[in-house]
Design a protein around this motif. Sequence first.
Motif, PDB file in Angstrom:
ATOM      1  N   ASP A  30      -2.243   5.181 -12.006  1.00 42.08           N
ATOM      2  CA  ASP A  30      -2.894   6.492 -11.952  1.00 42.08           C
ATOM      3  C   ASP A  30      -1.958   7.624 -12.327  1.00 42.08           C
ATOM      4  O   ASP A  30      -2.393   8.769 -12.535  1.00 42.08           O
ATOM      5  CB  ASP A  30      -3.454   6.742 -10.548  1.00 42.08           C
ATOM      6  CG  ASP A  30      -4.659   5.861 -10.255  1.00 42.08           C
ATOM      7  OD1 ASP A  30      -5.195   5.258 -11.210  1.00 42.08           O
ATOM      8  OD2 ASP A  30      -5.050   5.760  -9.074  1.00 42.08           O
ATOM      9  N   GLN A  85       0.841  -1.192   0.000  1.00 41.97           N
ATOM     10  CA  GLN A  85       0.000   0.000   0.000  1.00 41.97           C
ATOM     11  C   GLN A  85       0.880   1.248   0.000  1.00 41.97           C
ATOM     12  O   GLN A  85       1.923   1.295   0.664  1.00 41.97           O
ATOM     13  CB  GLN A  85      -0.907   0.008   1.232  1.00 41.97           C
ATOM     14  CG  GLN A  85      -1.834  -1.199   1.342  1.00 41.97           C
ATOM     15  CD  GLN A  85      -2.915  -1.168   0.309  1.00 41.97           C
ATOM     16  OE1 GLN A  85      -3.657  -0.186   0.189  1.00 41.97           O
ATOM     17  NE2 GLN A  85      -3.033  -2.250  -0.466  1.00 41.97           N
ATOM     18  N   VAL A  86       0.429   2.253  -0.712  1.00 41.09           N
ATOM     19  CA  VAL A  86       1.123   3.534  -0.757  1.00 41.09           C
ATOM     20  C   VAL A  86       0.391   4.493   0.165  1.00 41.09           C
ATOM     21  O   VAL A  86      -0.824   4.711   0.027  1.00 41.09           O
ATOM     22  CB  VAL A  86       1.170   4.096  -2.191  1.00 41.09           C
ATOM     23  CG1 VAL A  86       1.933   5.418  -2.215  1.00 41.09           C
ATOM     24  CG2 VAL A  86       1.814   3.097  -3.140  1.00 41.09           C
ATOM     25  N   ASN A 134      -5.210   5.431   1.167  1.00 37.92           N
ATOM     26  CA  ASN A 134      -4.139   4.528   0.779  1.00 37.92           C
ATOM     27  C   ASN A 134      -4.502   3.800  -0.511  1.00 37.92           C
ATOM     28  O   ASN A 134      -5.647   3.371  -0.709  1.00 37.92           O
ATOM     29  CB  ASN A 134      -3.878   3.512   1.888  1.00 37.92           C
ATOM     30  CG  ASN A 134      -3.449   4.178   3.179  1.00 37.92           C
ATOM     31  OD1 ASN A 134      -3.006   5.325   3.177  1.00 37.92           O
ATOM     32  ND2 ASN A 134      -3.579   3.461   4.281  1.00 37.92           N
ATOM     33  N   LEU A 135      -3.506   3.631  -1.389  1.00 37.17           N
ATOM     34  CA  LEU A 135      -3.716   2.994  -2.685  1.00 37.17           C
ATOM     35  C   LEU A 135      -2.799   1.793  -2.832  1.00 37.17           C
ATOM     36  O   LEU A 135      -1.659   1.806  -2.339  1.00 37.17           O
ATOM     37  CB  LEU A 135      -3.423   3.971  -3.827  1.00 37.17           C
ATOM     38  CG  LEU A 135      -4.329   5.198  -3.952  1.00 37.17           C
ATOM     39  CD1 LEU A 135      -3.829   6.093  -5.080  1.00 37.17           C
ATOM     40  CD2 LEU A 135      -5.774   4.787  -4.180  1.00 37.17           C
ATOM     41  N   GLN A 182      -0.164   8.235   1.494  1.00 38.52           N
ATOM     42  CA  GLN A 182       0.012   9.635   1.144  1.00 38.52           C
ATOM     43  C   GLN A 182      -0.721  10.492   2.168  1.00 38.52           C
ATOM     44  O   GLN A 182      -1.883  10.209   2.486  1.00 38.52           O
ATOM     45  CB  GLN A 182      -0.529   9.907  -0.262  1.00 38.52           C
ATOM     46  CG  GLN A 182       0.224   9.152  -1.347  1.00 38.52           C
ATOM     47  CD  GLN A 182      -0.407   9.329  -2.717  1.00 38.52           C
ATOM     48  OE1 GLN A 182      -1.617   9.182  -2.870  1.00 38.52           O
ATOM     49  NE2 GLN A 182       0.420   9.659  -3.704  1.00 38.52           N
ATOM     50  N   CYS A 184       7.308   6.994 -10.931  1.00 39.53           N
ATOM     51  CA  CYS A 184       6.538   6.003 -10.176  1.00 39.53           C
ATOM     52  C   CYS A 184       6.951   4.589 -10.562  1.00 39.53           C
ATOM     53  O   CYS A 184       7.067   3.695  -9.699  1.00 39.53           O
ATOM     54  CB  CYS A 184       5.050   6.194 -10.427  1.00 39.53           C
ATOM     55  SG  CYS A 184       4.378   7.710  -9.709  1.00 39.53           S
ATOM     56  N   GLN A 230      -2.156   0.321  -8.527  1.00 44.13           N
ATOM     57  CA  GLN A 230      -3.070   1.421  -8.860  1.00 44.13           C
ATOM     58  C   GLN A 230      -2.354   2.761  -8.797  1.00 44.13           C
ATOM     59  O   GLN A 230      -2.605   3.658  -9.607  1.00 44.13           O
ATOM     60  CB  GLN A 230      -4.262   1.400  -7.908  1.00 44.13           C
ATOM     61  CG  GLN A 230      -5.314   2.453  -8.210  1.00 44.13           C
ATOM     62  CD  GLN A 230      -6.489   2.384  -7.257  1.00 44.13           C
ATOM     63  OE1 GLN A 230      -6.610   1.454  -6.474  1.00 44.13           O
ATOM     64  NE2 GLN A 230      -7.357   3.394  -7.322  1.00 44.13           N
ATOM     65  N   TRP A 231      -1.445   2.878  -7.829  1.00 44.97           N
ATOM     66  CA  TRP A 231      -0.682   4.129  -7.705  1.00 44.97           C
ATOM     67  C   TRP A 231       0.160   4.381  -8.952  1.00 44.97           C
ATOM     68  O   TRP A 231       0.277   5.494  -9.446  1.00 44.97           O
ATOM     69  CB  TRP A 231       0.191   4.053  -6.462  1.00 44.97           C
ATOM     70  CG  TRP A 231       1.074   5.249  -6.230  1.00 44.97           C
ATOM     71  CD1 TRP A 231       0.686   6.497  -5.876  1.00 44.97           C
ATOM     72  CD2 TRP A 231       2.500   5.288  -6.349  1.00 44.97           C
ATOM     73  NE1 TRP A 231       1.775   7.322  -5.749  1.00 44.97           N
ATOM     74  CE2 TRP A 231       2.910   6.600  -6.032  1.00 44.97           C
ATOM     75  CE3 TRP A 231       3.467   4.340  -6.688  1.00 44.97           C
ATOM     76  CZ2 TRP A 231       4.237   6.987  -6.045  1.00 44.97           C
ATOM     77  CZ3 TRP A 231       4.787   4.727  -6.685  1.00 44.97           C
ATOM     78  CH2 TRP A 231       5.167   6.033  -6.374  1.00 44.97           C
TER      79      TRP A 231
END
Length: 564
Positions: free
Chosen positions: A218, A201-202, A209-210, A204, A227, A214-215
Amino acid sequence: MRDLYPRLLTALGAVLALWLILGFWPLSEASKAVLSLLVVLVCGVMLWRQQGTNRALATRVKGTRQEHLPPEGYQGAVILVCGDNTALFAPDSWQRETCHGWYLRVEDAPQLPLLVQLFNQYRPALVPQLSILLATFPEHHCCEGDFIHRLRGWQRAVGQCHLPLGCALPLWGVTWVSPPVAGTWAEPVWFSALNHHPEMQVHQPGQVNLPLSQWVNDAHGRSRQPCVSMALWLGSLLAWRERTIQPVLSVPAGDLPALEFCQQGVCVAPVQGEQSNLWQQHIASYTTLPPGAAATESSLPLPDLFLPELPHRPGITPQSVFWRYAGLLGGAFLALAMLASWVNNQQFIRDIGDHLALYQRTSGEWAEPVLRAQQRLQADAAQLGTWQRQGVPQRYSLGLYQGERLLPLLEAALTDKAPLPLPHPVVTTTIPEPETLNLDSLSLFDSGKYKLKPGSTSVLVSALVAIRERPGGLVVIAGHTDNTGNPAHNQLLSLKRAEAVRDWMRDTGGVPESCFAVQGYGESRPVAPNGTPEGRARNRRVEITLLPGANACQIPGSNINTAA
């Protein structure tokens, strides 16, 4: 104030123990005095050791003082930072507070269990908020063997933390590493691996959380390439951790337990590293191009973003701990007091039962034994009546007292059976009254034996003189014991002792054997309660009763003929 509760518990335990000894337990006065003194001494030693332990514990946790600990009412998470923690704190600083947590620096592995014990002693309400953070900086190490050795030391220290608490603290780990290209990211990037999320999970600030995929998807335009690079960089870091850290901590080795992380995270931020460090070696093995070293002089960010994901437990206060243990002490006291009260009541019932049985067995005997038995019952009834009016002693109370149902039985026995009248003076002039001599068994025999002791001659001579002064009568020798031991053994022992006295008088005084009647009653005819040492001493006896009866037997040297 926090040191007061253990001392109060110790004092409470001492008071309850003294109450049991002095108020409930059926002990002699000497035993009560000795046990009371022992309780006071033990209480004093415990109070002294508690004070000394507190001082010794505070001095053993080097560097960290009580002022570095969070206050007792602190509501946030409390994190003990282990491992490579120097870059997370300012120089000569031992604690760092943020909006969501209180971070304490642990200098070395032996200090960790001591610091946990310090919390348990001085901040017990904050123990449920404790967790252990294992911080790793691969750029601070150049030798993989030394790094693994340090991990083993922290593994042992974390395993020892459950000893003062009785449970394991949550353990989580975060790795700090420099970004792939210096200056690419203005802010640190946080990644986490949770058990309930199959993908990294990222995190921010201020955003949801993403997942990592997906991060990356996007991202658009120029931001997509960094990224993708970050995702590849993160994959390399995870591969290094699985090769270096996981095999060390997740597998037990000897006395070292296996450690399980409740959460693992990664922070990508500029890290001041060593030349040819482990991270550079790892990247160079894949690309042959070591990453550039990034420098920063300020303390690195703390993982506050991960704190909401940590397991939480309800906290306890020192007051609740005190009342919990006070309740346990009170329950133990009540159970022991009820047991002692039950024993006292059972002994009291047996004593009154012995008096009633003795009173009933005196039916048809001469008046004096009946009168003595009646006097005992009257004394028992008077004592029960006094307790009924003024209150029952506490050693018989606690709802176990049964004297109220015994009093009607005593009154009925005294009413139904009147004592026989004493012989009329006119009768005593023609028929002498029986005379009873009581000899103490311990003055004649050793305990549990029926062979006469050498020093018993003086006692027996006096009895023999009394027998010879009243010739022609029947000499009844009856042995009695207390209720200690087996009843059948006591009955046989009393008979053997009576026979030993008869044999001595027959052989020494020349009294014919036909003048004797030998009986052994054992413990069946007590003259005093067996519940006290004094009463048992009175019950251990040999009774010699001189029954008048003309021509019952003939004493040598007398003119009385032996009865046919």
